[in-house]
Scaffold this active site. Structure first.
Site, PDB file in Angstrom:
ATOM      1  N   GLY A   1      17.831 -73.194  37.965  1.00 32.79           N
ATOM      2  CA  GLY A   1      19.104 -72.712  37.425  1.00 32.79           C
ATOM      3  C   GLY A   1      18.991 -71.294  36.892  1.00 32.79           C
ATOM      4  O   GLY A   1      19.470 -70.986  35.798  1.00 32.79           O
ATOM      5  N   THR A   2      18.367 -70.428  37.688  1.00 33.25           N
ATOM      6  CA  THR A   2      18.117 -69.047  37.253  1.00 33.25           C
ATOM      7  C   THR A   2      19.397 -68.351  36.817  1.00 33.25           C
ATOM      8  O   THR A   2      19.425 -67.631  35.806  1.00 33.25           O
ATOM      9  CB  THR A   2      17.448 -68.260  38.390  1.00 33.25           C
ATOM     10  OG1 THR A   2      16.271 -68.952  38.803  1.00 33.25           O
ATOM     11  CG2 THR A   2      17.089 -66.856  37.937  1.00 33.25           C
ATOM     12  N   ARG A   3      20.477 -68.586  37.555  1.00 35.03           N
ATOM     13  CA  ARG A   3      21.737 -67.893  37.250  1.00 35.03           C
ATOM     14  C   ARG A   3      22.440 -68.458  36.018  1.00 35.03           C
ATOM     15  O   ARG A   3      23.386 -67.846  35.523  1.00 35.03           O
ATOM     16  CB  ARG A   3      22.661 -67.939  38.467  1.00 35.03           C
ATOM     17  CG  ARG A   3      22.249 -66.964  39.559  1.00 35.03           C
ATOM     18  CD  ARG A   3      23.208 -66.988  40.723  1.00 35.03           C
ATOM     19  NE  ARG A   3      22.958 -68.122  41.608  1.00 35.03           N
ATOM     20  CZ  ARG A   3      23.744 -68.472  42.606  1.00 35.03           C
ATOM     21  NH1 ARG A   3      24.873 -67.804  42.821  1.00 35.03           N
ATOM     22  NH2 ARG A   3      23.442 -69.494  43.382  1.00 35.03           N
ATOM     23  N   MET A   4      21.964 -69.587  35.492  1.00 30.54           N
ATOM     24  CA  MET A   4      22.495 -70.087  34.229  1.00 30.54           C
ATOM     25  C   MET A   4      21.958 -69.272  33.058  1.00 30.54           C
ATOM     26  O   MET A   4      22.506 -69.311  31.953  1.00 30.54           O
ATOM     27  CB  MET A   4      22.132 -71.560  34.037  1.00 30.54           C
ATOM     28  CG  MET A   4      22.646 -72.494  35.108  1.00 30.54           C
ATOM     29  SD  MET A   4      24.433 -72.672  35.133  1.00 30.54           S
ATOM     30  CE  MET A   4      24.680 -73.753  33.734  1.00 30.54           C
ATOM     31  N   LYS A   5      20.840 -68.555  33.304  1.00 29.21           N
ATOM     32  CA  LYS A   5      20.189 -67.735  32.274  1.00 29.21           C
ATOM     33  C   LYS A   5      19.940 -68.573  31.021  1.00 29.21           C
ATOM     34  O   LYS A   5      20.403 -68.263  29.919  1.00 29.21           O
ATOM     35  CB  LYS A   5      21.023 -66.492  31.955  1.00 29.21           C
ATOM     36  CG  LYS A   5      21.252 -65.606  33.168  1.00 29.21           C
ATOM     37  CD  LYS A   5      21.885 -64.284  32.813  1.00 29.21           C
ATOM     38  CE  LYS A   5      22.188 -63.459  34.053  1.00 29.21           C
ATOM     39  NZ  LYS A   5      21.010 -63.171  34.867  1.00 29.21           N
TER      40      LYS A   5
END
Length: 333
Positions: free
Chosen positions: A14-18
């Site tokens: 979930g990299t784009r969830m930061k």
């Protein structure tokens, strides 16, 4: 369904969830997204489940305990590699494997039941849940030859013509277990992302003469995954709308659904009226014939029948009819 093994892929970072929280544990209306997927399998009696976890696996395992067996994908090398982690559970399994994604909380029982029925009735070797989008964006494209699916092409690997295709892969599949045993070991990482694509099994199976079918659902809303907090908020709104409509159809009045927040674990008795700007959270139980709100927040509480609560925040207290008739601008703990 004893002849089905369900594998839920829940290892994504979930990299784009930061966030330091595993993606599948981000909450929508008070419930981790992976639990929505598990709830669908519960309703379909798909209890033979394997959950593939990744980074932060201890937290995921704690959340899904007693709802399936967990296996760890220690390196995120793609969806094909993720499914390989469940190999021990289908290597000798004679039935079928349903593959779901842990980040698709909008999936409905109806859509999955129709996919399984179509798969079984068609005698396909593989059935893929697909849908069509006017703007398919970066989803994998479904390549067909008539009724048969010949390949799924990932956006980064597609030609300009393939990128024009509007039918997309949703990441949900039914496989004969023998198909996975034959083709999963043949996957490689020779592609734009350097990953083992589960979608490559489709092309290999087609070339091997197997029947690969695409079941296209018109309910594209139910197939959406979550990769960003923007998508998280969008999906939360859809789930909240479904939940509130369900309450209204069961005898509860919600005066202004667009301005009412009700979380997933809340129960409400019939003939209760919920006023606007009310927030019902956690494991809250509202009795019958109550009036709640406006501007009321209740969390993890029990409100007995015939209670009236107005302009209040209620936490850690059981509300009884005999206690009071109205609460005005109070915080009760």
């Amino acid at each position: 369904m004893d002849n089905f093994l369900t594998v839920i892929l829940a290892a994504g970072k979930g990299t784009r969830m930061k966030s330091s929280l595993p993606k599948v544990l981000h909450r929508l209306n008070g419930k981790p997204m992976v639990e929505y997927v598990l709830d669908v399998t519960d309703e379909l009696a798909l209890y033979n489940r394997v959950i593939v976890t990744g980074e932060g696996h201890e937290m995921v395992e704690e959340t899904v305990k007693n709802r399936g067996k967990c296996v760890l994908q220690s390196e995120q090398l793609g969806t094909g590699h993720a499914l390989l982690q469940a190999w021990d559970y289908f290597v000798d399994f004679p039935g079928h494997v349903l593959v779901l994604s842990g980040d698709t909380p909008l999936l409905t029982v109806s859509v999955i039941r129709k996919l399984i029925d179509d798969y079984e009735n068609s005698c396909a070797d593989i059935s893929i849940l697909t849908t069509t989008l006017q703007d398919p964006c970066h989803y994998g494209r479904i390549v067909r030859n008539g009724q048969r699916v010949t390949a799924i092409v990932e956006y980064k690997d597609g030609t300009e013509e393939e990128r024009k295709i509007k039918e997309i892969n949703t990441g949900t599949y039914c496989f004969r277990s023998s198909v996975l045993r034959e083709f999963l070991p043949l996957l490689n990482r020779e592609n734009a992302q350097g990953e083992m694509y589960l979608t490559d099994v489709i092309g290999l199976a087609f070339k091997g003469g197997l029947y690969v079918r695409g079941f296209c659902t018109e309910d594209c809303e139910s197939t959406g995954g979550i990769n960003t907090r923007v998508e998280l908020a969008f999906s939360s709104k859809i789930l909240r709308k479904r939940r509130i409509e369900g309450f209204m159809l069961n005898g509860i009045t919600v005066i202004d659904p667009d301005n009412t927040y009700i979380e997933s674990y809340v129960n409400i008795g019939k003939d209760t009226v919920i006023y606007p700007f009310t927030s019902l959270e956690g494991h809250t139980d509202i009795g019958e014939n109550c009036i709640i709100g406006p501007f009321t927040r209740i969390k993890d509480e029990a409100v007995e029948n015939n209670s009236v609560i107005e302009n209040s925040t209620v936490i850690n207290k059981t509300i009884k009819e005999m206690d009071f008739d109205f609460l005005h601008h109070n915080v009760i703990k």
